[in-house]
Design an enzyme around this catalytic site. Structure first.
Site, PDB file in Angstrom:
ATOM      1  N   SER A  49       0.782  -1.233   0.000  1.00  0.00           N
ATOM      2  CA  SER A  49       0.000   0.000   0.000  1.00  0.00           C
ATOM      3  C   SER A  49       0.814   1.285   0.000  1.00  0.00           C
ATOM      4  O   SER A  49       0.262   2.365  -0.163  1.00  0.00           O
ATOM      5  CB  SER A  49      -0.951   0.017   1.206  1.00  0.00           C
ATOM      6  OG  SER A  49      -0.226   0.007   2.421  1.00  0.00           O
ATOM      7  N   GLY A  51       5.229   3.077  -0.227  1.00  0.00           N
ATOM      8  CA  GLY A  51       6.663   2.889  -0.343  1.00  0.00           C
ATOM      9  C   GLY A  51       7.078   1.962  -1.468  1.00  0.00           C
ATOM     10  O   GLY A  51       6.524   1.985  -2.570  1.00  0.00           O
ATOM     11  N   ASP A 110      -3.797  -8.925   8.401  1.00  0.00           N
ATOM     12  CA  ASP A 110      -2.468  -8.979   8.983  1.00  0.00           C
ATOM     13  C   ASP A 110      -1.596  -9.895   8.133  1.00  0.00           C
ATOM     14  O   ASP A 110      -1.831 -11.097   8.063  1.00  0.00           O
ATOM     15  CB  ASP A 110      -2.580  -9.507  10.423  1.00  0.00           C
ATOM     16  CG  ASP A 110      -1.237  -9.634  11.114  1.00  0.00           C
ATOM     17  OD1 ASP A 110      -0.204  -9.272  10.515  1.00  0.00           O
ATOM     18  OD2 ASP A 110      -1.218 -10.102  12.268  1.00  0.00           O
ATOM     19  N   ALA A 111      -0.575  -9.334   7.491  1.00  0.00           N
ATOM     20  CA  ALA A 111       0.276 -10.128   6.607  1.00  0.00           C
ATOM     21  C   ALA A 111       0.972 -11.259   7.342  1.00  0.00           C
ATOM     22  O   ALA A 111       1.359 -12.266   6.732  1.00  0.00           O
ATOM     23  CB  ALA A 111       1.319  -9.233   5.944  1.00  0.00           C
ATOM     24  N   ALA A 139       6.538  -3.518   6.613  1.00  0.00           N
ATOM     25  CA  ALA A 139       7.156  -2.730   7.688  1.00  0.00           C
ATOM     26  C   ALA A 139       6.165  -2.660   8.841  1.00  0.00           C
ATOM     27  O   ALA A 139       5.053  -2.154   8.687  1.00  0.00           O
ATOM     28  CB  ALA A 139       7.502  -1.327   7.203  1.00  0.00           C
ATOM     29  N   TYR A 234      21.526   2.128  12.858  1.00  0.00           N
ATOM     30  CA  TYR A 234      20.803   1.336  11.858  1.00  0.00           C
ATOM     31  C   TYR A 234      21.484  -0.011  11.632  1.00  0.00           C
ATOM     32  O   TYR A 234      21.114  -1.005  12.243  1.00  0.00           O
ATOM     33  CB  TYR A 234      20.664   2.107  10.536  1.00  0.00           C
ATOM     34  CG  TYR A 234      19.629   1.463   9.644  1.00  0.00           C
ATOM     35  CD1 TYR A 234      18.299   1.875   9.670  1.00  0.00           C
ATOM     36  CD2 TYR A 234      19.954   0.397   8.813  1.00  0.00           C
ATOM     37  CE1 TYR A 234      17.342   1.249   8.877  1.00  0.00           C
ATOM     38  CE2 TYR A 234      19.012  -0.229   8.026  1.00  0.00           C
ATOM     39  CZ  TYR A 234      17.710   0.199   8.058  1.00  0.00           C
ATOM     40  OH  TYR A 234      16.765  -0.432   7.284  1.00  0.00           O
ATOM     41  N   LYS A 243      18.037  -7.130   9.584  1.00  0.00           N
ATOM     42  CA  LYS A 243      18.388  -7.144   8.165  1.00  0.00           C
ATOM     43  C   LYS A 243      19.386  -8.256   7.856  1.00  0.00           C
ATOM     44  O   LYS A 243      19.341  -8.863   6.774  1.00  0.00           O
ATOM     45  CB  LYS A 243      18.947  -5.787   7.749  1.00  0.00           C
ATOM     46  CG  LYS A 243      17.934  -4.648   7.836  1.00  0.00           C
ATOM     47  CD  LYS A 243      16.675  -4.916   7.024  1.00  0.00           C
ATOM     48  CE  LYS A 243      15.713  -3.744   7.053  1.00  0.00           C
ATOM     49  NZ  LYS A 243      14.448  -4.030   6.304  1.00  0.00           N
ATOM     50  N   THR A 274      10.198   7.710   4.416  1.00  0.00           N
ATOM     51  CA  THR A 274       9.076   6.802   4.625  1.00  0.00           C
ATOM     52  C   THR A 274       8.604   6.991   6.054  1.00  0.00           C
ATOM     53  O   THR A 274       9.292   7.599   6.876  1.00  0.00           O
ATOM     54  CB  THR A 274       9.481   5.325   4.420  1.00  0.00           C
ATOM     55  OG1 THR A 274      10.431   4.965   5.443  1.00  0.00           O
ATOM     56  CG2 THR A 274      10.107   5.101   3.047  1.00  0.00           C
TER      57      THR A 274
END
Length: 396
Positions: A49, A51, A110-111, A139, A234, A243, A274
């Protein structure tokens, strides 16, 4: 109702349907103005939906002529409240796709849940047969594992010691110093559970078991590395651990899919405005400086430009996909150019509250932040009375 932006910290609690629709159309127009892509035919986008997920869906549909299924949360408007920007974006995409004669469907929920996966698989089986590209672009700050029932919450913290650096309140332009305490072992574990590759693996397993993942299918997920300025908070922090797990998952998936000609990649993209990046201390100030430099050099890209380049010059350019030593696709190459990073570092050292508007592109950052929610879009009358209730065609 007349809809105005209402902010609370790094989020906007309202969204503008006309502005969102206009921005989706701008992205569609960008893709249609560029050469078509010999790419996927049926695409599933998980986290579709906004980004990179939304951009992937637009490039697949309007660049390659693909049929698409988008997964995202349900968010219709209620009395006195607007829908989410993602809902308005999806409504605009669905309408444009159908007008173009493309099959397009939305599965809301909910993914992370088994129910949403089952609904998506049934829809794919019924309407498309199989998918040949799966884009994972979720995200979220919280995840409940459908297997264990355990709920985890992600945190944005350093590891090993307290981290101190500059940050900015991008609404006011005030530059201050911020110190963030290191994460606990449990916080790190939960961040990996939410933002790592476990759910991506579960999606691919479910699609394969359901018989709806085509032989030779490609799957990608998005990641970020960034510069030395943001490393401690990060890539070397809790999110970096997540990540790392995501990238390890990509290697595992690639091995699993390769027996049928499939492939899996993590794509490392550039820093962009974002809702997620706005929540990370230090990052908005870094992006403001980065935008200044990249725009002056004529190499700035947004989500749609990055994604079109990914599809047209990397994934579907023909031949072997160019990857780095870790097997990652790099479209952050322009951000990490030595000349770019040297200039950003110089600005970083010099920036203060008094000179931030001159030294950085904070104004551009603010504009893009509000554009995430449909505001500050050229050609939109924000004094007009608009209907906040917008239906999404073909939503399940």
């Amino acid at each position: 109702m007349i809809i105005k932006p209402r902010t609370r910290g790094f989020i906007c609690t309202t969204a503008h349907p006309t502005g969102c629709a206009a921005q989706v159309q701008e992205q569609i127009n960008y893709v249609k103005e560029h050469p078509s892509i010999q790419g996927p035919r049926n695409v599933l986008v998980i986290g579709a939906s906004a980004g990179y997920g939304l951009a992937s869906r637009i490039v697949a549909a309007f660049g390659a002529g693909a049929n698409t299924v988008g997964i995202y949360r349900h968010s219709e408007s209620k009395a006195g409240r607007t829908s989410s920007a993602g809902w308005y974006n999806s409504a605009a995409f669905e309408q444009a796709a159908q007008q173009a004669g493309l099959k397009s469907y939305s599965v809301t929920g909910d993914a992370f849940s088994a129910e949403t996966k089952a609904k998506a698989i049934e829809l794919i089986r019924k309407e498309l047969g199989q998918v040949d590209l799966v884009v994972y672009s979720v995200a979220s700050a919280r995840r409940t594992d459908p297997v264990t029932g355990e709920t985890s919450n992600s945190v944005l913290k350093p590891l090993g010691g307290t981290y101190t650096n500059k940050t900015v309140n991008f609404h006011s332009g005030e530059v201050t110093s911020i110190s963030i305490e290191p994460a606990t072992e449990q916080e790190t574990k939960e961040t990996v559970a939410v933002m790592g590759g476990d759910d991506w693996q579960q999606w691919i397993d479910a699609l394969r078991e359901g018989g709806v993942l085509a032989d030779g299918a490609t799957t990608i997920s998005y990641s970020y590395i960034g510069s030395q300025i943001t490393q401690a908070i990060y890539r070397e922090g809790t999110i970096g651990q997540a990540k790392d797990h995501l990238e390890a998952t990509a290697k595992s998936l690639n091995e699993q899919l390769s027996s049928n000609g499939g492939r899996a990649f993590v794509t490392v993209s550039k820093a962009l405005v974002t809702q997620s990046s706005s929540a990370i201390p230090v990052v908005p100030l870094y992006i403001s400086a980065l935008y200044k430099v990249m725009k002056e050099k004529g190499i700035h890209e947004g989500c749609i430009e990055q994604t079109y380049r990914l599809f047209s010059e990397r994934l579907y350019a023909g031949g072997e996909v160019p990857v780095d030593a870790e097997g990652r696709i790099r479209i952050d190459d322009w951000e990490l150019r030595e000349d770019v990073q040297a200039e950003v570092a110089s600005l970083w050292e010099a920036v203060t509250t008094e000179n931030i508007e001159q030294l950085t592109d904070l104004a551009g950052y603010r504009k893009e932040f509000f554009q995430l929610f449909g505001f500050e879009t050229d050609g939109v009358d924000y004094e007009a009375d608009v209907e906040p209730q917008v239906d999404v065609p073909n939503v399940i």
